[in-house]
Enzyme design. Sequence first.
Site, short mmCIF file in Angstrom:
data_model
loop_
_atom_site.label_atom_id
_atom_site.label_comp_id
_atom_site.label_asym_id
_atom_site.label_seq_id
_atom_site.Cartn_x
_atom_site.Cartn_y
_atom_site.Cartn_z
N CYS A 83 -46.62 -59.87 -66.03
CA CYS A 83 -46.46 -58.70 -66.89
C CYS A 83 -46.57 -59.02 -68.38
O CYS A 83 -46.52 -58.11 -69.21
CB CYS A 83 -45.12 -58.04 -66.60
SG CYS A 83 -44.86 -57.70 -64.85
N HIS A 117 -39.73 -54.54 -73.82
CA HIS A 117 -40.26 -54.69 -72.47
C HIS A 117 -39.78 -53.51 -71.62
O HIS A 117 -40.55 -52.94 -70.86
CB HIS A 117 -39.83 -56.02 -71.88
CG HIS A 117 -40.44 -56.33 -70.56
ND1 HIS A 117 -41.80 -56.34 -70.37
CD2 HIS A 117 -39.88 -56.64 -69.36
CE1 HIS A 117 -42.06 -56.64 -69.11
NE2 HIS A 117 -40.91 -56.83 -68.47
N GLU A 129 -32.85 -58.19 -72.05
CA GLU A 129 -33.63 -58.03 -73.29
C GLU A 129 -32.73 -57.64 -74.45
O GLU A 129 -32.87 -58.18 -75.57
CB GLU A 129 -34.73 -56.99 -73.10
CG GLU A 129 -35.57 -56.79 -74.37
CD GLU A 129 -36.68 -55.79 -74.21
OE1 GLU A 129 -37.63 -55.82 -75.02
OE2 GLU A 129 -36.60 -54.94 -73.29
N LYS A 148 -42.93 -47.79 -71.50
CA LYS A 148 -43.02 -47.68 -70.04
C LYS A 148 -42.34 -46.41 -69.52
O LYS A 148 -42.62 -45.98 -68.40
CB LYS A 148 -42.41 -48.91 -69.38
CG LYS A 148 -43.15 -50.21 -69.66
CD LYS A 148 -42.48 -51.39 -68.99
CE LYS A 148 -43.21 -52.71 -69.23
NZ LYS A 148 -43.10 -53.18 -70.63
N PHE A 179 -42.78 -61.96 -64.41
CA PHE A 179 -42.35 -62.77 -63.27
C PHE A 179 -42.56 -64.25 -63.60
O PHE A 179 -43.40 -64.61 -64.42
CB PHE A 179 -43.18 -62.42 -62.04
CG PHE A 179 -42.61 -61.30 -61.20
CD1 PHE A 179 -41.62 -60.47 -61.68
CD2 PHE A 179 -43.11 -61.07 -59.93
CE1 PHE A 179 -41.11 -59.45 -60.90
CE2 PHE A 179 -42.60 -60.04 -59.14
CZ PHE A 179 -41.61 -59.23 -59.63
#
Length: 788
Positions: free
Chosen positions: A168, A301, A312, A333, A397
Amino acid sequence: MTDVPDQAVGVVIAAVGAITPLGGSAEALWEGVRAGRVAISPVRRLPMDHYQTGLGGEVTEPCSPAYDYAPDCDARDRSIDFALAAAEEAMAGSGLRVGTDIPAERWGVAYGTCHAGWRSAELALREVQEGGAPDWRRYTFVPPQAGAEALSAAFGLKGPVLSANTACAASAHALAHALEVIRAGAADAMLVGGSDAFTESAFAGFSSLWSLSPRPAAPYSRDRSGLTLGEGGGMLLLLSREAAERTGAPVVADVLGYGLSADGYHPTAPHPEGEGAARAIRSALASSGLSPDDIRYINGHGTGTQKNDSAESNAVRAVLGDAAEKVSLSSTKSMIGHLLGAAGAVEGIVTVLALRDQVAPPTASFTQEDPQCGLDPVAGTGRPMVLDTALSNNFGFAGANAAVAFARPGGRGAPAPAVGPDDVVVTGFGVLTSAGEGAEALWDAYAAGRRQGAPEDGLRVARVEFDRSGVGTPRERRRMDKASQLAVASCRAALGAAGADGDADAVAATGVVLGTAIGPMESSERFTVPVLSEGAQEANPAVFTNTVYNGAAGHVAMALGTRGPTSTVTSGHAAGAAALGVAYDMLRAGRVERLLVPAVEAFSAATLAAYRSIPLFGSAAGRRYTLAEAGIALVLERRASAERRGATIHAVVLGHATASDACGIGRWDASGDGVERAMRQALGNAGLGPEQVSAVWASAAGLAAADRPEQAAVERVFGAGRVRVEAPKRVLGEPVGAGAHLSAVLAVGAWREGQDRRPVLVNSSSLGGTHTSLVLSPVPLPATESVR
């Protein structure tokens, strides 16, 4: 390579392009984001049975790029389509003409993706399950480098071309590598970005981890319940400031710096306190000359999972201290979903447009504050804000972290490097091949001409068998596929051989740049085949975590304790050479003192079936070709670091260069023009003439159609018969992305055995026209006598 000047080369963004669930352009993306519009809805293009959710951020805009990357095939791959569509917008928006405003040879590509063309692999695997024979061209869309080489060909870009795959964080890593390419003087312009398309494997995998939200993701909210998957692509056109001023190109924003790190904690979960993320953010600030008080906005993120959002937030607080309470941290996102490998590019675009319009983007669907997060999420819609600089975070990941710093154009310049340039030296090897363990076993097999491998259903394959105890405990080994085991074992051996394994702090500061072409195909096949045949309920979460290309690098960090800058480069059969080039640039720029650079390849049944189906390997010429597994790691470090600890220096890396044929997926220039340019540029960067080179360690592996262009190029550069040409892969097999590593180890072996102790040139080529050449010297020149 050009020395880093007192002031780092300024790098700007001239134009951007995107195709996302919010529309078919970057402006459509930005207008939707600043309004807080959620483009997450039921997915229509995939069967959505048995997943946690049927929702996703799906691209509904028609996507038909102008460039036909598969003229002889009806099949297309949406991830490549997304990349090309976004690139067309960015290239048009710059107003620049390739070859007129900037030479094609000074214009490159850096492409990031997580799943690359895996949707094409799924369709091919399902056709095989149903008794059919897939069009072999589908398999050529699968590797990450296919997208990079399609972009190169679409616009005729003949400079450095590479692909990165750090899950990612992939396109954020691509941006970081492109920044170093321009600052090193290897290109004036880089087309940079990433893309990913929906796959059944991704939905099944994240469902098996219980990570998907039944409603649109609500990052940083107390009641958040998981992430939402998205798809799309984003591209940014980076120029040196000098090139932008010379051509009159527009400037959207400046790229100041970046930070990369490894968690070394868990295959999927971040460190709870965000330690790895904090190191990346801290490094981004340091490389950009920024202080915590300079940051008012961070594009986070922000996936919407419990662990990621709190980790985060902890990382931001750890780095910014009291200044964190004045920082807005929002998540794109929440509106378009998690675009996986494309997230870094798309969220970077949102960040620079926020700087342009002085609006902090929002977090949509935010409900109530979570004390474990607690920073300002800019809830609802965009907020006017004075913004001079901003950060964009992406974490993936296998513990891959990236943070990139941007600024308004014409403001703060790139800071001076913290340290000056230094020679890059090789201080250790770890070698696992079919010839045995260790560099001596490899040299003995080559010197004796012992051809490796044995026939396997129409292909000749050389398998690696090795002592797995060096990987870890039986339980630890069960969590790894063979490629990861090869990476851990070769890296452990290389660190030991370099004498760099005894200091825990020094190991922790060491980074990893891994090269692989085939990557996690063993795990991807094990995970996907049952899902396609039996359904999502057969998804194995323990296997899914290894289906990312950077899984092997993550296992190295967890097993060895390396926490420094960590990335994975996936440039096809030239992947290892590209990784060495990336590592060289980072070391020369002083971003790190020491890097492990492994190249690993292992073959699954489906991978070999794909090779068999491609006519090039099934021809008569293919019978003279051997595919070889390998795990070879080199320790590269700055000379000052090596001398400080009294390390043995085996070789000096004098320079490198990458050139593209720009012919497209699975194609190359039969004249050898790209190989010739790579060799000449590498020699020039090393400060050498052809007459000063004792040998060329060729990429040639026994496929005449691919070997002839290199032979012609060598003769043009060096003269016919005037330089010794070694072709080790014709004896030992083609270790796919580990070819440059194979040649480097053998070159050192040749010097050790008393052969001509002058510099050598190592060639490595993908089968899509990307060529990398490296120059190695056996002479450990003092820093004051550097040839550059």
